[in-house]
Design a protein around this motif. Structure first.
Motif, PDB file in Angstrom:
ATOM      1  N   GLU A 197     -36.202  11.201  -0.994  1.00 19.02           N
ATOM      2  CA  GLU A 197     -35.446  10.572   0.088  1.00 19.02           C
ATOM      3  C   GLU A 197     -33.943  10.717  -0.143  1.00 19.02           C
ATOM      4  O   GLU A 197     -33.454  10.538  -1.249  1.00 19.02           O
ATOM      5  N   ILE A 198     -33.232  11.069   0.930  1.00 17.94           N
ATOM      6  CA  ILE A 198     -31.772  11.075   0.851  1.00 17.94           C
ATOM      7  C   ILE A 198     -31.283   9.706   1.305  1.00 17.94           C
ATOM      8  O   ILE A 198     -31.525   9.305   2.443  1.00 17.94           O
ATOM      9  N   VAL A 199     -30.622   8.994   0.407  1.00 15.33           N
ATOM     10  CA  VAL A 199     -30.195   7.638   0.759  1.00 15.33           C
ATOM     11  C   VAL A 199     -28.718   7.579   1.134  1.00 15.33           C
ATOM     12  O   VAL A 199     -28.251   6.606   1.715  1.00 15.33           O
TER      13      VAL A 199
ATOM     14  N   GLY B  29     -20.969  13.982   8.725  1.00 17.49           N
ATOM     15  CA  GLY B  29     -22.226  13.874   9.471  1.00 17.49           C
ATOM     16  C   GLY B  29     -22.871  15.198   9.827  1.00 17.49           C
ATOM     17  O   GLY B  29     -23.798  15.265  10.632  1.00 17.49           O
ATOM     18  N   LEU B  30     -22.405  16.294   9.224  1.00 15.98           N
ATOM     19  CA  LEU B  30     -22.904  17.625   9.594  1.00 15.98           C
ATOM     20  C   LEU B  30     -24.271  17.962   9.009  1.00 15.98           C
ATOM     21  O   LEU B  30     -25.020  18.748   9.577  1.00 15.98           O
ATOM     22  N   LEU B  31     -24.596  17.391   7.852  1.00 16.26           N
ATOM     23  CA  LEU B  31     -25.814  17.829   7.158  1.00 16.26           C
ATOM     24  C   LEU B  31     -27.026  17.010   7.580  1.00 16.26           C
ATOM     25  O   LEU B  31     -26.909  15.805   7.847  1.00 16.26           O
ATOM     26  N   PRO B  32     -28.202  17.632   7.635  1.00 15.27           N
ATOM     27  CA  PRO B  32     -29.422  16.904   7.997  1.00 15.27           C
ATOM     28  C   PRO B  32     -29.763  15.856   6.938  1.00 15.27           C
ATOM     29  O   PRO B  32     -29.565  16.071   5.749  1.00 15.27           O
TER      30      PRO B  32
ATOM     31  N   ARG C 138     -32.920  14.377   7.012  1.00 16.97           N
ATOM     32  CA  ARG C 138     -34.371  14.418   6.790  1.00 16.97           C
ATOM     33  C   ARG C 138     -34.663  15.263   5.569  1.00 16.97           C
ATOM     34  O   ARG C 138     -34.157  16.390   5.430  1.00 16.97           O
ATOM     35  N   ALA C 139     -35.522  14.749   4.697  1.00 17.81           N
ATOM     36  CA  ALA C 139     -35.753  15.375   3.388  1.00 17.81           C
ATOM     37  C   ALA C 139     -36.157  16.836   3.518  1.00 17.81           C
ATOM     38  O   ALA C 139     -35.708  17.677   2.740  1.00 17.81           O
ATOM     39  N   GLU C 140     -36.980  17.189   4.512  1.00 19.78           N
ATOM     40  CA  GLU C 140     -37.489  18.572   4.626  1.00 19.78           C
ATOM     41  C   GLU C 140     -36.415  19.525   5.126  1.00 19.78           C
ATOM     42  O   GLU C 140     -36.543  20.741   4.978  1.00 19.78           O
ATOM     43  N   LYS C 141     -35.382  18.979   5.772  1.00 20.90           N
ATOM     44  CA  LYS C 141     -34.361  19.820   6.405  1.00 20.90           C
ATOM     45  C   LYS C 141     -33.132  19.994   5.528  1.00 20.90           C
ATOM     46  O   LYS C 141     -32.400  20.967   5.672  1.00 20.90           O
ATOM     47  N   ASN C 142     -32.883  19.020   4.656  1.00 25.66           N
ATOM     48  CA  ASN C 142     -31.694  19.097   3.806  1.00 25.66           C
ATOM     49  C   ASN C 142     -31.996  19.952   2.572  1.00 25.66           C
ATOM     50  O   ASN C 142     -33.016  19.779   1.910  1.00 25.66           O
TER      51      ASN C 142
ATOM     52  N   LYS D 184     -20.429  15.485  -0.974  1.00 25.42           N
ATOM     53  CA  LYS D 184     -19.808  16.780  -0.633  1.00 25.42           C
ATOM     54  C   LYS D 184     -18.344  16.682  -1.000  1.00 25.42           C
ATOM     55  O   LYS D 184     -17.585  15.939  -0.384  1.00 25.42           O
ATOM     56  N   GLN D 185     -17.944  17.439  -1.976  1.00 27.70           N
ATOM     57  CA  GLN D 185     -16.533  17.409  -2.362  1.00 27.70           C
ATOM     58  C   GLN D 185     -15.884  18.753  -2.090  1.00 27.70           C
ATOM     59  O   GLN D 185     -14.901  19.135  -2.735  1.00 27.70           O
ATOM     60  N   MET D 186     -16.500  19.473  -1.153  1.00 22.13           N
ATOM     61  CA  MET D 186     -15.921  20.759  -0.762  1.00 22.13           C
ATOM     62  C   MET D 186     -16.249  20.995   0.699  1.00 22.13           C
ATOM     63  O   MET D 186     -17.220  20.463   1.228  1.00 22.13           O
ATOM     64  N   PRO D 187     -15.432  21.789   1.369  1.00 22.00           N
ATOM     65  CA  PRO D 187     -15.636  22.006   2.797  1.00 22.00           C
ATOM     66  C   PRO D 187     -16.914  22.792   3.095  1.00 22.00           C
ATOM     67  O   PRO D 187     -17.304  23.671   2.339  1.00 22.00           O
ATOM     68  N   ILE D 188     -17.540  22.433   4.203  1.00 21.08           N
ATOM     69  CA  ILE D 188     -18.740  23.140   4.678  1.00 21.08           C
ATOM     70  C   ILE D 188     -18.282  24.310   5.557  1.00 21.08           C
ATOM     71  O   ILE D 188     -17.309  24.192   6.293  1.00 21.08           O
ATOM     72  N   GLY D 189     -18.967  25.441   5.446  1.00 19.25           N
ATOM     73  CA  GLY D 189     -18.597  26.602   6.268  1.00 19.25           C
ATOM     74  C   GLY D 189     -17.296  27.246   5.837  1.00 19.25           C
ATOM     75  O   GLY D 189     -16.594  27.875   6.618  1.00 19.25           O
TER      76      GLY D 189
END
Lengths: 315, 315
Positions: A50-52, A59-62, A64-68, A94-99
């Motif tokens: 579980e991601i808690v 808010g960009l990342l999923p 749900r456990a199966e998607k992240n 996340k301590q770095m930029p996404i994309g």
């Protein structure tokens, strides 16, 4: 299996990475000291992963456990070691930029796999974690490429000689090599950057490219900074991708004038990087590039780093 | 200018070479201990460069000074050092087959340039002779490629990273590496073999190729024979050129079964070569290939050699 003591909680860091490294498209990458991602992982009583908590992803990342990619990789790990019903709680920072072209999903995936392996007493070696990390990359990017996860997991320079079978070679790191990374705040989705690349390339350009990758690898083994510098040219991929990066050629000109050994795109961009022979020079290069971008009203992050030979670590 | 004593006569040897080395098309080559060409060169009183004797070429090579790569290269050398009217007499002993894919013209050219440089007291370094040797290759093959003249002149493995500017890097030679060379008596003119190659290649294959050349170079630096073996695969050029070489895939099967590290085409063929970890094994590989060719009524020469790190030498 170095240590079978199971911990209740671990906190780990996994580094960002520069893939392609100009003349090593799809085969070469190296790890940075910073930025990178942090994961806290703990055992819980109820079964399931579980991601808690996720911080720093806007808010960009999923969730749900199966998607992240972090939790999905942990699920795959648990299946592989025959304990699919273990209860695991995950926090991702996340301590770095996404994309950004700095291997954001790879750093998260590696942090997750390194954390679960630490939590359960290092049941797998780092090399054994690599195929699981590739699965994570496939989930995140649609393509199981190793040129970010391999250096993030193993540290240093990694050469992915072959995928089938997977054959990853550690290359030496010349002691004075430093890196300036600049992430301009513009959007270049990895999938688009991949799709732009032609399916066929001129043989003449390909010959130049494999001359250069052979030269770069030789330079790394020989600590020959001039040879490294001469070899870091990409005539095949960069001309296409550079179009997506504003001020690309102006940034190159500035970086080389300041004294960088090289300048090019990190992964599929938009981040760019330069090698230098000192941390001071790397800082000067980053500052000069930042000034150029700011003059053109483009915000950016800059990072100064040596080549990280350690890979992920427990904090 | 190590030695300005001018000699009256010298006799020299320059080695045959294996270019491309499977995954290093147009950039990689190495020198053999044998075969090779011999040149006797002497000063004469009347001005002008003259070929007075060629043996072993079945009358195939031009005798006119401007047309023969040995004498034409000597003329270029004399022009470069500012003594174009010196009188030079040349005897060439072809001790290797012409059109074999073993760098026959390169060995002759290098023997000629090495001889004149010895005769006149080493006015140029070996690296300074290289551009002159390239001109010789252009005369002989219509294309100034360096992957034979560089290893013949410098010895060992040479990487031609770039032509403009010319950038040749010496790679290390793992101590146990030996080579079996087999020259089947079939015709494959270099020009035809070049013309068959496609101008464009799939990017996917090119990526595989530069993964392999990076792996091979790493293997040479690390004395990692398994990595050398795994890296020696060519998915781009070999499938086209192998068509011109009878029994190619059968020979490969046999060589690998006997225990070779690799099997592939030398230059543009028809010679083939295998690396092995001992001279004994190289001899076994050569014998097995020869047996296969003879069974199919194809005559051949076989050569067993280490990688020649010396290059040309005075006899």
């Amino acid at each position: 299996m170095k240590n079978v003591r199971v911990k209740q909680e671990v906190k780990v860091f996994a580094p960002a990475t520069v893939a392609n490294v100009i003349c090593g498209y799809d085969i070469l990458g190296f790890a940075l000291d910073r930025p990178g991602d942090e994961v806290i992982m703990r055992l819980k009583d109820e079964p399931g992963v579980e991601i808690v908590n996720i911080e720093g992803d806007d808010g960009l990342l999923p969730r749900r456990a199966e998607k992240n990619t972090v939790s999905a990789s942990v699920q795959n790990y648990l299946k592989q070691i025959g304990q699919p019903d273990l209860g695991i709680e995950i926090e991702l920072f996340k301590q770095m930029p996404i994309g950004s072209g700095l291997g954001s999903s790879a750093a998260s995936t590696v942090a997750g796999l390194f954390a679960i392996n630490q939590l359960l007493g290092e049941k797998l070696t780092r090399k054994e974690l690599l195929p699981l990390a590739l699965k994570g990359e496939e989930l995140a990017c649609g393509y199981p490429h190793a040129d970010n996860v391999a250096p993030s997991l193993l540290g240093g320079f990694t050469l992915v000689r072959s995928y089938e079978p997977l054959d990853v070679i550690h290359l030496p790191v010349p002691p004075d090599l430093h890196c300036a990374v600049v992430f301009p705040h513009v959007d270049v989705p990895t999938r688009d950057a991949r799709d732009m690349i032609r399916k066929n390339v001129p043989l003449k350009g390909a010959v130049k490219q494999w001359g250069n990758i052979a030269g770069l690898v030789s330079g790394l083994f020989m600590n020959d900074y001039d040879l490294i510098s001469r070899s870091m040219e990409d005539v095949l991929i960069e001309p296409t991708r550079a179009i997506l990066i504003p001020e690309f050629y102006e940034m190159r000109k500035i970086a080389m004038e300041v004294g960088a050994l090289s300048f090019g795109i990190s992964g599929s961009g938009p981040s760019v990087f330069s090698f230098t022979k000192s941390a001071e020079l790397a800082a000067e290069v980053a500052e000069a590039i930042k000034y150029q971008l700011n003059q053109n009203e483009i915000e950016c992050n800059t990072y100064i780093s040596s080549v990280n030979t350690e890979g992920p670590k427990v904090l």
